[in-house]
Structure formats: C-alpha cells, structure tokens
Write a protein that holds these residues in place. Structure first.
Motif, mmCIF file in Angstrom:
data_model
loop_
_atom_site.group_PDB
_atom_site.id
_atom_site.type_symbol
_atom_site.label_atom_id
_atom_site.label_comp_id
_atom_site.label_asym_id
_atom_site.label_seq_id
_atom_site.Cartn_x
_atom_site.Cartn_y
_atom_site.Cartn_z
ATOM 1 N N THR A 134 0.802 -1.224 0.000
ATOM 2 C CA THR A 134 0.000 0.000 0.000
ATOM 3 C C THR A 134 0.836 1.276 0.000
ATOM 4 O OG1 THR A 134 -0.129 -0.111 2.427
ATOM 5 C CG2 THR A 134 -1.929 -1.110 1.179
ATOM 6 N N ASN A 135 2.118 1.169 0.306
ATOM 7 C CA ASN A 135 2.933 2.378 0.419
ATOM 8 C C ASN A 135 4.248 2.228 -0.330
ATOM 9 O OD1 ASN A 135 3.892 0.397 2.128
ATOM 10 N ND2 ASN A 135 4.630 1.844 3.674
ATOM 11 N N ILE A 136 4.173 1.642 -1.516
ATOM 12 C CA ILE A 136 5.390 1.245 -2.212
ATOM 13 C C ILE A 136 6.263 2.433 -2.597
ATOM 14 C CG2 ILE A 136 4.292 1.220 -4.493
ATOM 15 C CD1 ILE A 136 6.012 -1.236 -5.105
ATOM 16 N N GLU A 137 5.657 3.608 -2.866
ATOM 17 C CA GLU A 137 6.457 4.777 -3.242
ATOM 18 C C GLU A 137 7.380 5.240 -2.108
ATOM 19 O OE1 GLU A 137 3.434 4.492 -4.399
ATOM 20 O OE2 GLU A 137 3.450 4.999 -6.535
ATOM 21 N N SER A 138 7.045 4.862 -0.885
ATOM 22 C CA SER A 138 7.875 5.262 0.256
ATOM 23 C C SER A 138 8.978 4.248 0.559
ATOM 24 C CB SER A 138 7.005 5.444 1.507
ATOM 25 O OG SER A 138 6.427 4.206 1.910
ATOM 26 N N TRP A 139 8.989 3.131 -0.167
ATOM 27 C CA TRP A 139 10.023 2.120 0.063
ATOM 28 C C TRP A 139 11.375 2.611 -0.420
ATOM 29 C CZ3 TRP A 139 8.007 -3.463 -1.350
ATOM 30 C CH2 TRP A 139 6.925 -3.761 -0.533
ATOM 31 N N PRO A 140 12.449 2.223 0.237
ATOM 32 C CA PRO A 140 13.796 2.580 -0.254
ATOM 33 C C PRO A 140 14.118 1.810 -1.541
ATOM 34 C CG PRO A 140 13.946 1.093 1.624
ATOM 35 C CD PRO A 140 12.504 1.476 1.507
ATOM 36 N N LYS A 141 15.020 2.368 -2.331
ATOM 37 C CA LYS A 141 15.401 1.732 -3.600
ATOM 38 C C LYS A 141 15.972 0.336 -3.369
ATOM 39 C CE LYS A 141 16.258 5.848 -6.492
ATOM 40 N NZ LYS A 141 15.530 6.802 -5.651
ATOM 41 N N THR A 142 16.583 0.125 -2.236
ATOM 42 C CA THR A 142 17.141 -1.187 -1.919
ATOM 43 C C THR A 142 16.070 -2.265 -1.978
ATOM 44 O OG1 THR A 142 18.710 -0.114 -0.419
ATOM 45 C CG2 THR A 142 18.449 -2.485 -0.194
ATOM 46 N N ILE A 143 14.932 -2.019 -1.345
ATOM 47 C CA ILE A 143 13.856 -3.006 -1.287
ATOM 48 C C ILE A 143 13.146 -3.093 -2.631
ATOM 49 C CG2 ILE A 143 11.838 -3.770 -0.013
ATOM 50 C CD1 ILE A 143 14.423 -3.594 1.627
ATOM 51 N N LEU A 144 12.988 -1.960 -3.306
ATOM 52 C CA LEU A 144 12.336 -1.963 -4.616
ATOM 53 C C LEU A 144 13.126 -2.789 -5.626
ATOM 54 C CD1 LEU A 144 11.191 1.769 -4.906
ATOM 55 C CD2 LEU A 144 9.731 -0.234 -4.524
ATOM 56 N N LEU A 145 14.449 -2.625 -5.613
ATOM 57 C CA LEU A 145 15.276 -3.399 -6.538
ATOM 58 C C LEU A 145 15.217 -4.887 -6.190
ATOM 59 C CD1 LEU A 145 17.227 -3.408 -8.930
ATOM 60 C CD2 LEU A 145 19.105 -3.197 -7.287
ATOM 61 N N TRP A 146 15.196 -5.215 -4.895
ATOM 62 C CA TRP A 146 15.077 -6.608 -4.491
ATOM 63 C C TRP A 146 13.796 -7.220 -5.037
ATOM 64 C CZ3 TRP A 146 16.806 -11.013 -3.663
ATOM 65 C CH2 TRP A 146 16.169 -11.975 -2.867
ATOM 66 N N ARG A 147 12.725 -6.468 -4.990
ATOM 67 C CA ARG A 147 11.435 -6.941 -5.498
ATOM 68 C C ARG A 147 11.486 -7.199 -6.999
ATOM 69 N NH1 ARG A 147 6.955 -3.581 -6.598
ATOM 70 N NH2 ARG A 147 4.887 -4.446 -6.212
ATOM 71 N N SER A 148 12.158 -6.331 -7.731
ATOM 72 C CA SER A 148 12.312 -6.530 -9.178
ATOM 73 C C SER A 148 13.264 -7.676 -9.475
ATOM 74 C CB SER A 148 12.825 -5.241 -9.833
ATOM 75 O OG SER A 148 11.925 -4.166 -9.648
ATOM 76 N N LEU A 149 14.334 -7.768 -8.684
ATOM 77 C CA LEU A 149 15.325 -8.818 -8.897
ATOM 78 C C LEU A 149 14.734 -10.199 -8.611
ATOM 79 C CD1 LEU A 149 18.351 -9.141 -9.640
ATOM 80 C CD2 LEU A 149 18.845 -9.169 -7.196
ATOM 81 N N MET A 150 13.850 -10.274 -7.630
ATOM 82 C CA MET A 150 13.170 -11.545 -7.350
ATOM 83 C C MET A 150 12.419 -12.031 -8.582
ATOM 84 S SD MET A 150 11.713 -10.476 -3.595
ATOM 85 C CE MET A 150 10.786 -11.936 -3.176
ATOM 86 N N GLN A 151 11.747 -11.124 -9.258
ATOM 87 C CA GLN A 151 11.021 -11.516 -10.463
ATOM 88 C C GLN A 151 11.980 -11.960 -11.562
ATOM 89 O OE1 GLN A 151 7.522 -8.639 -11.287
ATOM 90 N NE2 GLN A 151 8.800 -7.554 -9.803
ATOM 91 N N TRP A 152 13.099 -11.235 -11.686
ATOM 92 C CA TRP A 152 14.051 -11.535 -12.752
ATOM 93 C C TRP A 152 14.692 -12.906 -12.543
ATOM 94 C CZ3 TRP A 152 19.497 -11.942 -13.415
ATOM 95 C CH2 TRP A 152 19.932 -11.825 -14.739
ATOM 96 N N ILE A 153 15.103 -13.198 -11.317
ATOM 97 C CA ILE A 153 15.711 -14.501 -11.024
ATOM 98 C C ILE A 153 14.661 -15.608 -11.123
ATOM 99 C CG2 ILE A 153 16.852 -15.908 -9.264
ATOM 100 C CD1 ILE A 153 18.071 -13.329 -8.150
ATOM 101 N N GLY A 154 13.504 -15.376 -10.534
ATOM 102 C CA GLY A 154 12.453 -16.382 -10.576
ATOM 103 C C GLY A 154 11.922 -16.620 -11.968
#
Length: 493
Positions: free
Chosen positions: A119-139
């Motif tokens: 619900t508050n993804i825009e407030s997440w740090p880039k570290t966590i946002l990149l992890w979320r994208s990287l999870m999709q890329w690896i998976g």
C-alpha cells in the motif's frame, strides 16, 4: 522410511540454491550503499543472513554416494520454491507489511505472478524496490536453472531438478551447459530490453526495474499505479514485443545464436501460434471494447497492450477495466490460463500443450475420415509420431490441462462461499485465473483488503501453479506415503 538416508543429498542441493540466492541478495545491498540508504541495509540483510545461514547448514550435510531417486529430486524443487518464497519476504516485513502480506508479495514476485498488495510502495527505499524486481528476474528464468550454472556435478538430482521446473527444454547435451547458455541469453535479452525502454524516455533506474519485470514476465513495477504511472504510449508499445520475447522458448534464441540466422526461428510453430493467439485476442478485444463505446485510440491502446500482457503471462496492465463489459473480461480469463511457451519465463498451461491438443484434434479427424485400416500417424511439430508415443504426448498434455482447470474450479468454489468474492463473479474469475496462470493482472479483487485466508490460499496456488502442479503432488505424496515407490517397482522388475 529408507528414503531418509537420501535426504542429506537433497538437503545439500537445496542448501546450494539458498547459498546462490543469498549471494544474489548482495546486489540490492550494494545498490543501497550507492544510494546511501543505510537504514534499509539491515532490512535487506535479514533475507541474506536467513538464506546464507540455512543454506550453509544444509550444505554441511554429508554427501551421498548414490544419486537420490527422481521423486526426491523433483520434490526438492517444490521445497526450494517454498523456502525462497518465504525467506525472501523479510525485507517487506521491515518495510511495514504484515507477515501474511509480505509472504504473499514475495511468492508473487518469485513466481513471476506480479500481484502486489503493498500500500505504500512509493515510500520504500530503492534497496527493497530493486530486491522486489530482482526476485522476479531470477524467478523468471527459474531458481533451478540458477543452481545449475554453478553445479559441480551432473547426476540424477541435477537432471530432475532442472526438468521438474523447466520442462524438457534441454537444447544441449549437458544440462549444466544448457543452464549457462540460458543465462547468457537471458542477460542479452535483458540488456536489449533496458536499451529499448530507455529510448522511450524513462530514466535508467525506471528502465532497469521495468526491464527486469518485463523480460521475466513478472509484471510488478516500482509504482503503485503500475505501468499507467508513466502514461507513456511509446513505452507500452515497446513492452509488447519484450513481453512476448520473454514468453518464447529459450531454445529458439540459442538456435539463432548458433546458426547466426533468424530463418529457423521464423518457421517455428510455437512462434506462429503465439503471434496468432496474440492477434486473435487483440482483435476480439478491439471489437468488444469499440462496440461498447470506448474511443478508438483508447480501444487500440488497451486492447493491444492487454493482449500482449495476457498472452505472455506478464501481468502489466494499462487499464483499470473501467468500461469493460462481462464478455471481454471472461474472454481474457481463458487466455490467462494458457499463456506462453514451455522453456520460457511464463506461467500457465503453456501454448505447447494447446498445440498438442490442436494437433490431436486434427489427427482424430483424419483417422475418422480415412479407412479404418489406414495407419494415420499423429504429426507433432511437423514430424510423424507413431503408436503409443502420440497417445502418451496427448495424455500428458490433457492431464496437465485438467489439473489446472481442477485447481481453478476447486479454489473458485471455496472463494465463492465468501461475500468478498461472490459479490462480483466475473472479476473473481479473472483474478483467480490470473493467479493460477502466474499472470498478475487484476480487476481489483486481489488487494490488501482481501481476507487473510485468501492471501494464504493464493500464496500456495502461485507456488503450485508455477511448478506446474506435479512436483507439489509428488512432494505431498512422498510426505504422506514415502518416496519408496520407484525403489519398490525396481525390485519387482
């Protein structure tokens, strides 16, 4: 219980995967250091320590001189996905999500489903946002293939770990060599996607995250509004071929790489089928939405993009489905269950199995029309298949289709007892098909307000569907009845 003697070997393989994925978590940590997000590093390190710690402990188990049976190896694949799906959620918990929501978000990312209930993804740090994208890329390419790139041996465990997740898409004699080539191809496709997206005007940060999710047919973005955040028509049109490229079998790219020619790929039946299905879906949506009163340009924009998103199993969406009637939503739900090809990053039943059923239908017609004494071979990929081989191919494809349909119907029956889901049947069907197809586009039913039990159910559905059901069934059977079936059959033989 003799199979317990083989569990250490399986544990070592699971440990190897966790060590590799744990190492991959260092990438967002490095990015966090670059952006000086020091407060976010402990969040990210929680998953790093969990994966490396558990992986290290499992890797200390004693080696087994004999390779474990296929049932154990395939079951290990299911265990790997379940573990990383849970261990990857820790950064989301520290970002403010409840445990159930964080686990749902993590499994959605790992399986390439792309649902998001943050619900508050825009407030997440880039570290966590990149992890979320990287999870999709690896998976997207497959955690199992990730393991194979550094595997030190090629035995029954390695073979079955690969095949249980990636199908039979082995285009080189060595499975290890196959995995290396898959990752090389994947990296090249990702770089091409980043460059193409940059040309549409996005920043490097946005382009990298969108490319990771597009080529992996994941569908999450780093903005709550998704792709509509950019309001970029050029980006949406560029993403269509990128999404479809991720849904094509990697074998085709390897053929192009070896032959230095696009000739064979252009004659591939799966490519023709995917393009044909995309054009068919897009055409039907255009007719439906335009006749319902939607302006022509808006109709074309939503129809072309959503057809590509659904057929490729990506889940990006440039519409809220406002103005969509019942017919196009139900129509699109059907293709949410089918999606891309085997040996690609997509989920769902796969176009290959649809191809087999179409070929079988043609075969049955030819047999009916010709003399009863005539020998009519089934043709698959343009080649004749005789005897039981054709029947086995049809049976396997039909079984998988039935399992996916039963999974959808069973879950739908459970959910329709809840007013939250029964209030809008069409939207519930769409989102459930999207979940089972690991697509992730949503009409709004899947969200943070969804009941907690439904989040747990969908956590397991995404896991089961991404593994194409069979490995999970083998795991459950093995836990309940033991993994001795193969051994006992060998004794009888």
């Amino acid at each position: 219980m003799g199979y317990l003697r083989e569990l250490p070997a399986i544990g070592r393989d699971i440990g190897s995967v966790l060590l590799l994925i744990g190492t991959a978590t260092l990438v967002p940590i490095i990015v966090g250091c670059f952006f000086q997000e020091w407060y976010a590093l402990p969040w990210m390190a929680s998953s790093t320590f969990a994966m490396l710690g558990l992986g290290g402990l499992l890797h200390l188990l004693p080696k087994n001189t004999k390779p474990p049976r296929a049932s154990l190896s395939i079951s290990a694949t299911a265990v790997i996905w379940a573990l990383v799906g849970f261990l990857g959620c820790f950064p989301f918990i520290f970002a403010g999500m409840p445990l159930i929501d964080a686990a749902f978000e993590s499994m959605s990312a790992w399986t390439g489903t792309g649902f998001s209930i943050a619900t508050n993804i825009e407030s997440w740090p880039k570290t966590i946002l990149l992890w979320r994208s990287l999870m999709q890329w690896i998976g997207g390419l497959g955690i199992v293939a990730f393991t194979l790139t550094v595997a030190s041996r090629s035995g029954l465990v390695t073979q079955n770990l690969y095949r249980s997740e990636g199908g039979s898409e082995s285009f080189m004699p060595s499975v290890i060599a196959t995995a290396f080539q898959m990752w090389k191809i994947y990296l090249i496709l990702t770089l091409i996607a980043i460059i193409a997206i940059l040309l549409t005007g996005l920043s490097l940060w946005d382009a990298v995250n969108v490319a990771f999710c597009a080529i992996a047919t994941g569908g999450m973005t780093i903005y709550a509004a998704g792709i509509t955040h950019f309001n970029n028509f050029a980006l949406e049109m560029v993403l269509i071929p990128i999404m479809l490229a991720g849904a094509l079998p990697f074998r085709l790219y390897y053929v192009v790489y070896v032959s230095r020619s696009f000739r064979e790929i252009l004659h591939d039946r799966i490519l023709h089928l995917m393009v044909g299905v995309y054009l068919f879906v897009a055409a039907v949506l255009i007719v439906e939405l335009f006749t319902a009163g939607m302006p022509l340009m808006e109709t074309l924009r939503e129809s072309l993009f959503m057809a590509g998103s659904v057929v490729s199993s990506t889940g990006f969406q440039n519409t809220t489905f406002a103005g969509w009637g019942l017919a196009p939503i139900i129509f699109l739900s059907i293709f949410l269950m089918i999606e891309g090809a085997q040996g690609s990053t997509s989920g769902g039943i796969k176009l290959n199995r649809l191809q087999v059923m179409l070929e079988a239908l043609g075969w049955w017609f030819r047999k009916t029309l010709q003399s009863p004494k005539a020998v009519v071979p089934m043709r698959h990929d343009g080649k004749p298949i005789y005897g039981k081989e054709g029947e086995t191919l049809i049976a396997k494809s039909l079984l998988m289709i039935l399992l996916f349909v039963l999974l959808m119907l069973g879950t739908l029956i459970v959910f329709l007892h809840d007013p939250y889901f029964s209030e809008n049947l069409a939207h519930t069907i769409y989102d459930l098909c999207s979940c089972i197809g690991n697509n992730g586009s949503s009409t709004g039913v899947v969200g943070p307000m969804m009941p907690d039990y439904a989040k747990v159910v969908m956590f397991f559905i995404m896991w089961i569907a991404r593994l194409e059901i069979i490995p999970v069934l083998i795991l459950i059977w093995g836990i309940l009845r033991g993994f001795d079936t193969q051994k006992k059959s060998d004794r009888r033989d």
